[in-house]
Design a protein around this motif. Sequence first.
Motif, PDB file in Angstrom:
ATOM      1  N   UNK A   1       0.876  -1.169   0.000  1.00  0.00           N
ATOM      2  CA  UNK A   1       0.000   0.000   0.000  1.00  0.00           C
ATOM      3  C   UNK A   1       0.911   1.215   0.000  1.00  0.00           C
ATOM      4  N   UNK A   2       0.719   2.117  -0.950  1.00  0.00           N
ATOM      5  CA  UNK A   2       1.610   3.263  -1.094  1.00  0.00           C
ATOM      6  C   UNK A   2       0.818   4.562  -1.074  1.00  0.00           C
TER       7      UNK A   2
ATOM      8  N   UNK B   1       8.126   6.480  -8.274  1.00  0.00           N
ATOM      9  CA  UNK B   1       9.192   7.267  -8.907  1.00  0.00           C
ATOM     10  C   UNK B   1       8.637   8.407  -9.741  1.00  0.00           C
ATOM     11  N   UNK B   2       7.536   8.174 -10.463  1.00  0.00           N
ATOM     12  CA  UNK B   2       6.911   9.230 -11.258  1.00  0.00           C
ATOM     13  C   UNK B   2       6.422  10.358 -10.357  1.00  0.00           C
ATOM     14  N   UNK B   3       5.841  10.004  -9.200  1.00  0.00           N
ATOM     15  CA  UNK B   3       5.341  11.016  -8.274  1.00  0.00           C
ATOM     16  C   UNK B   3       6.487  11.838  -7.692  1.00  0.00           C
ATOM     17  N   UNK B   4       7.570  11.179  -7.362  1.00  0.00           N
ATOM     18  CA  UNK B   4       8.724  11.896  -6.812  1.00  0.00           C
ATOM     19  C   UNK B   4       9.320  12.820  -7.869  1.00  0.00           C
ATOM     20  N   UNK B   5       9.437  12.345  -9.106  1.00  0.00           N
ATOM     21  CA  UNK B   5       9.991  13.156 -10.191  1.00  0.00           C
ATOM     22  C   UNK B   5       9.117  14.365 -10.501  1.00  0.00           C
TER      23      UNK B   5
ATOM     24  N   UNK C   1       4.786   6.822   1.911  1.00  0.00           N
ATOM     25  CA  UNK C   1       4.403   5.720   2.787  1.00  0.00           C
ATOM     26  C   UNK C   1       4.319   4.456   1.930  1.00  0.00           C
ATOM     27  N   UNK C   2       5.075   3.443   2.330  1.00  0.00           N
ATOM     28  CA  UNK C   2       5.059   2.153   1.652  1.00  0.00           C
ATOM     29  C   UNK C   2       4.889   1.096   2.733  1.00  0.00           C
TER      30      UNK C   2
ATOM     31  N   UNK D   1      -1.386   5.729  -4.100  1.00  0.00           N
ATOM     32  CA  UNK D   1      -0.876   5.524  -5.447  1.00  0.00           C
ATOM     33  C   UNK D   1      -0.449   4.069  -5.587  1.00  0.00           C
ATOM     34  N   UNK D   2      -0.222   3.635  -6.815  1.00  0.00           N
ATOM     35  CA  UNK D   2       0.269   2.280  -7.076  1.00  0.00           C
ATOM     36  C   UNK D   2       1.781   2.260  -6.877  1.00  0.00           C
TER      37      UNK D   2
END
Length: 105
Positions: free
Chosen positions: A47-48, A66-70, A83-84, A60-61
Amino acid sequence: MKKTFVLNHPKIVPARQIESIKSEIRKYIKRERNKVLPKGVDYWDFDCKYGVTEQEAQAIHLSEINKSIDSGDLSKDASFYVEVLVKDGIRVMSEDDEDLDYGEE
């Protein structure tokens, strides 16, 4: 892993900090996936969440981390929350999968 990352180091470029953060997240996921599965569990699922703060974090999935961080703001005072959390994953067979023979007799 529940963590707020802050990009305010005076000597490290924010882009390098971003790469370090992505590496830390990948290491965490790899470490969790290598743990022994409990009985009745097929795989480890995650769960992220990602957001500017913990309260604003959106689900998010795993593949979108990585896309969200970028896509986030890379300014010097920027921070973000990731959160992971690991959870049990159980495969669900669909009717199409049950009809396949897979060469078994």
